[in-house]
Motif scaffolding. Sequence first.
Motif, PDB file in Angstrom:
ATOM      1  N   SER A 166       0.938  -1.189   0.003  1.00  0.00           N
ATOM      2  CA  SER A 166       0.010  -0.114   0.000  1.00  0.00           C
ATOM      3  C   SER A 166       0.820   1.277   0.028  1.00  0.00           C
ATOM      4  N   ASN A 167       0.220   2.388   0.093  1.00  0.00           N
ATOM      5  CA  ASN A 167       0.917   3.683   0.310  1.00  0.00           C
ATOM      6  C   ASN A 167       0.429   4.582   1.391  1.00  0.00           C
ATOM      7  N   LEU A 185       2.257  -8.431   0.660  1.00  0.00           N
ATOM      8  CA  LEU A 185       0.698  -8.445   0.910  1.00  0.00           C
ATOM      9  C   LEU A 185       0.198  -7.077   1.570  1.00  0.00           C
ATOM     10  N   SER A 186      -0.593  -6.494   1.452  1.00  0.00           N
ATOM     11  CA  SER A 186      -1.352  -5.427   2.160  1.00  0.00           C
ATOM     12  C   SER A 186      -2.696  -5.453   1.608  1.00  0.00           C
ATOM     13  N   PHE A 187      -3.688  -4.654   2.384  1.00  0.00           N
ATOM     14  CA  PHE A 187      -4.956  -4.304   1.965  1.00  0.00           C
ATOM     15  C   PHE A 187      -4.992  -3.151   1.247  1.00  0.00           C
ATOM     16  N   ASN A 188      -4.130  -3.161  -0.075  1.00  0.00           N
ATOM     17  CA  ASN A 188      -3.793  -2.090  -0.557  1.00  0.00           C
ATOM     18  C   ASN A 188      -5.293  -1.626  -1.519  1.00  0.00           C
ATOM     19  N   SER A 232      -9.263  -0.763   2.358  1.00  0.00           N
ATOM     20  CA  SER A 232      -9.348  -0.902   3.731  1.00  0.00           C
ATOM     21  C   SER A 232     -10.304   0.111   4.483  1.00  0.00           C
ATOM     22  N   ARG A 259      -8.703   3.732   3.363  1.00  0.00           N
ATOM     23  CA  ARG A 259      -7.922   3.630   2.045  1.00  0.00           C
ATOM     24  C   ARG A 259      -9.150   3.158   1.101  1.00  0.00           C
TER      25      ARG A 259
END
Lengths: 349, 349, 349
Positions: free
Chosen positions: C72-73, C87-90, C93, C108
Amino acid sequence: QSSVTLFGVVDAAVTHTRGSGDGSARKTQLTSSGNMFSRIGFRGTEDLGGGLSAGFWLEAGLQNDSGSGFPSNTNNQASGNGTPGVLSFNRRSTLSLAGPFGEVRLGRDYVPAFWNTAIFDPFGTGGGIGANQIYFSGLGGLPAPTGTRASNSIGYFLPGNLGGFYGQAMYAMGENDSTSVLPGSLRPNRRDGSHVGFRFGYLQGGFNIALATGKTRYASGDLRVTNLGASYTFGPSLMSLKLTGELYTESKGSTDGKGALIGFQLPVGPGEIKGSYARHRLEPAGAALKPTTSKFAIGYVHNLSKRTALYATFARIGNRNGAAQALAGAITMPNRASSGTEFGMRHIF
Amino acid sequence: QSSVTLFGVVDAAVTHTRGSGDGSARKTQLTSSGNMFSRIGFRGTEDLGGGLSAGFWLEAGLQNDSGSGFPSNTNNQASGNGTPGVLSFNRRSTLSLAGPFGEVRLGRDYVPAFWNTAIFDPFGTGGGIGANQIYFSGLGGLPAPTGTRASNSIGYFLPGNLGGFYGQAMYAMGENDSTSVLPGSLRPNRRDGSHVGFRFGYLQGGFNIALATGKTRYASGDLRVTNLGASYTFGPSLMSLKLTGELYTESKGSTDGKGALIGFQLPVGPGEIKGSYARHRLEPAGAALKPTTSKFAIGYVHNLSKRTALYATFARIGNRNGAAQALAGAITMPNRASSGTEFGMRHIF
Amino acid sequence: QSSVTLFGVVDAAVTHTRGSGDGSARKTQLTSSGNMFSRIGFRGTEDLGGGLSAGFWLEAGLQNDSGSGFPSNTNNQASGNGTPGVLSFNRRSTLSLAGPFGEVRLGRDYVPAFWNTAIFDPFGTGGGIGANQIYFSGLGGLPAPTGTRASNSIGYFLPGNLGGFYGQAMYAMGENDSTSVLPGSLRPNRRDGSHVGFRFGYLQGGFNIALATGKTRYASGDLRVTNLGASYTFGPSLMSLKLTGELYTESKGSTDGKGALIGFQLPVGPGEIKGSYARHRLEPAGAALKPTTSKFAIGYVHNLSKRTALYATFARIGNRNGAAQALAGAITMPNRASSGTEFGMRHIF
C-alpha cells in the motif's frame, strides 16, 4: 475438518494533536485503533477428550487507514525487526495445549507484565491518544522488542478454577547461537533477547489485583519491568463506577523509570465516560534532572451495538525537567505541553 | 457466492542442535514446522457441469514461532527473491481447470521432482530436524529458487482413472525479456529461470513408485534433478510397516550431487515410529575430495486426534571428505558430526 | 459474533507482448488479472437498527502467478510506498457508517475520478493488456500514488434513493506535520498528498453518465484529473449492445494530458465480445511535439459459469510524435507499435 473463527477489529479516527513552543508541530491524521487496536485473526480449538484441548491463534495488527500491517520481531532483539508496514501475525501467533493442568502456549505472545498496563488503564493500550503510553511508548523511555510481546516463547497459564487466583509464566528465547557476540565487539550476547516473566493475580466480585514482573537479557543492559495493578467496580448503586490504578518501575541499563496511573470508567446510558491521569519519571543514572511527564485523558464511548461504537477523546501531556513527550504526530518543546482530540468509530467482527 | 475453505497447520517445537569441533556452535530454539510445515490457506472448487470444475488454492507458509511468513520468488531467479519474513502465498498460488482430461494448473506450484523427495521420506520435507534435507537444503549443495516450487508455471496432471498410473508435467517461465543479459555481462539470460519437469508413477495396493526429473535453465549453469522413489506398505499382519527409498542425482554447472535415502514408518498404538538414513555426496568438477554427508533420524509421533499430535525426533549428521553440514541452527566443523533433538506439537485446522 | 464474508478473484493468463524497432523487446509471461484484478478480501456489515449499518472492507491485491501481493502507500506521497511484492489491503481498507443520509467511509479507498475510467472501459482497469491504461498507467504520463486510490481518506456517498442520481466526495490526508518541508529544500510541503475529489452521475434504464474530478496537492505541482464517462445499453432487440465513452484531462505541474476512449460490449451466447479504442496526448509545457498514443483492443470472454470464465484478448498500441508506450512486458521504440495477445482464465470466489 476446518473449524476456524475469523475475527477482528477495524477502528478509525480523525485525530488532531499539537505541541507548543518554538519548533513545535501539529498534525491532523486519519488514525487506526483509537478505541481498540485494529486487527484480523484466525483462531480455533479442538476438543481432544479427557479435558484436553488444542488451540491455535494467529492475529495480525492492522493500519487500516492505509491497509498496511505491522511487522513482527523474530528474535526479541533489534536485529530481528521486520520491514515496517508489512502484514504479519505480530499480535499473537500461538499453539496451545490446555487441560486440567492449565495451558501451555508456544509461539509469539504478550509478555506477562504487559497485561497490567492493558487491563488497568481505562483506555487500554490502543493506539489512541487516551492510552497511557506509560509502557515503552510515549511516556516510558525504554523501548524494547519485548515491551509488549515476545517471540519464541513457552508460556504457562494456571487453570481457571483456583478460587479467583490466576497467573502465568513465560520464557522466551533470543535464539542466538552459543558463539554469538555483540556486533562490533567480542562481548558474548548468546542470551540477548531471552525473556522471563510472571504475573499473579486475584479476581473476586468487583475486585481485581495483579502483580507482574519481567526481565529481558541484553548484553547492553537488561530490561526489567515490574508493575502492580488493581481495580474495583462498585455495584449498581454506584452506577458500576470502576476505579483502576497501576504502579510500575522499569529499568534498562543505567536508566530507570517510575510511573503511576489512576483511572475510572462510568457507564452512562448506552455509553461510557472514562478518564485517566498518569505520571512518569525517567531517572538516568547520574543526571541532575529527572524528566517527568504527566498525562490526562478523558473520553466518551457511545455504543451503537455490542460490536460498534463511536468515540471521542481529549488528552493532554505536561512535561517538566526537560521532558518533551508529545502525543503521536505532534512535536513539542522541552517542558511544554502537548494536547489532542480524537473522534472515531470502532467495529468488531 | 463464496465457497472458500480456510485451512492450515500450526506446528511448534523446542529444538536443540549442536555441532562439534573448535568453532562449532549449538542453539536452542522454538521452531516451527517440526512435523508438518506450518501454513494458512484458502482454497475452493466450483462444479462447472459436464465433468468440469474450476479451483483455486492460495497457501502461505508460517513461521509461527514469531508470527512471520515467507516471501515468494517472482521469476525463479535469485533476483526475484522477496523480503525475508514477509507473508506471501509462497507455498502454492494456483488456478485450475479440471475435467475428464486431467487438470491444467496455472501459477506457483511444486515442481514435479519435489514430490518424490516429500512422499518417500518418512519425515516429509518439513522444517524439522528429521527431514532428509537432501533436496537443495542442508545436505544437497545446490540451492536454487526452483528447488521446491516454481512461479509462473503451467502444470498438467493426468486424470485419476488410469489404473494406478499417475503423472504430471510443468513448464515455468523466468519471464526475462528477449534482450535480457546476465547482470555485468553481455551474456543473454533470456531463458534463465525457465523450468521443465515431469513425474510419472504407479500406485497399486501398498506399492508406490515414481520417477521424476526437472531442469531449470540458468546462463551460469543449468540445474538438473532426477529422482526415483518407491514405497511398500505391508498389510495388517506386519503391522502396516511402510518401507521407503529414494535415489537421486542433481547437477548445477560444474558440480554434481548424488544421494539415497531409506526409511520406515511403523504404527504403534495411537502413534507411529519412523526412521530414515540418507547419504549425499557432492562432486565438484576436478576436486580431489567428494564431500560426503550421512544423516540418521528417528522419531515418534503420538496422535492426540486426527488433527493434533505430539512428537519427538532425534537426528545426527555425519560428515566426511571436508563436508561440514549441520542441523539447522548449529555450526559444525569439517568432518565432524552434528546432532539434535526436537519435542513438539502439531495441529491441523 | 463473527459475520465475515471471505471473497476474492484468482485470474491467470499467458500473455505475449512485443515492441518494434531496433532495441525493442518481447516477453512471454504468466500474468495475473487479465480479466479482473486478482484479490482476496474480508468484508462484513452489521445492522444497527433505525436504518443504520456499520461495515468494514479489507481487500488485498494478488499477483497469483507468484503468490505475491502489492504494497500500500501510507501517505499518498512517493515516500509512503511500501516494499514491492508484500501483501497488504492495498485495494481497499475501510470502515463505514451507512444510513438514510448515505454512507461515511474512513480509510483507504478508490478516488472518485477512478470510477469513470473503470466503469466506462469495456476492459475495466485490470492488469490485462486490453485495459485502457489511460489513467496513470501505460498511456497516461502522470503517475501518482493517488492515481487509483488514496489512504487516510474520509469519503461520503449519496444514498441510493435519489431517482437515479448518485455521487460521492472524498478528502484524503497526506499527514505531513505542520513544519514539514520538501526533502532537500525549505519549501513547505505540509499539504502534500492531500486529495479532494468528487463524482456525480445519473443512471436510468440503460443510460449512465458521470462526471468526476480530483486534485492532489504536491509542492512539486498539483495533480488534477477530470473525466466524463457515459454508456448506453440497447435493449434485447439490439442484443444488449453497450456503447461506452470517456473524455478526460489530467495535469501535473507543467505537463498536461488529454485522452478519450470509446468501446462496446456485445453478449454472444454464453460469452461476450468487447472492444475499445483509446487515444492519449501528452502536452509538456513548451515542447514542440506532443507525444500521442493510441490503443486498440478486442477480446472475447467465454463464461463457464457466473464465477468462472475463459478469455482471449488482442491489443495494439500505436505511437506518434516521439511517444514509445508499450504493452506491459514489452519495450518499443519511439513512434513504433507494440502489440500482444492474452489467453486466460478468471475465477471469482
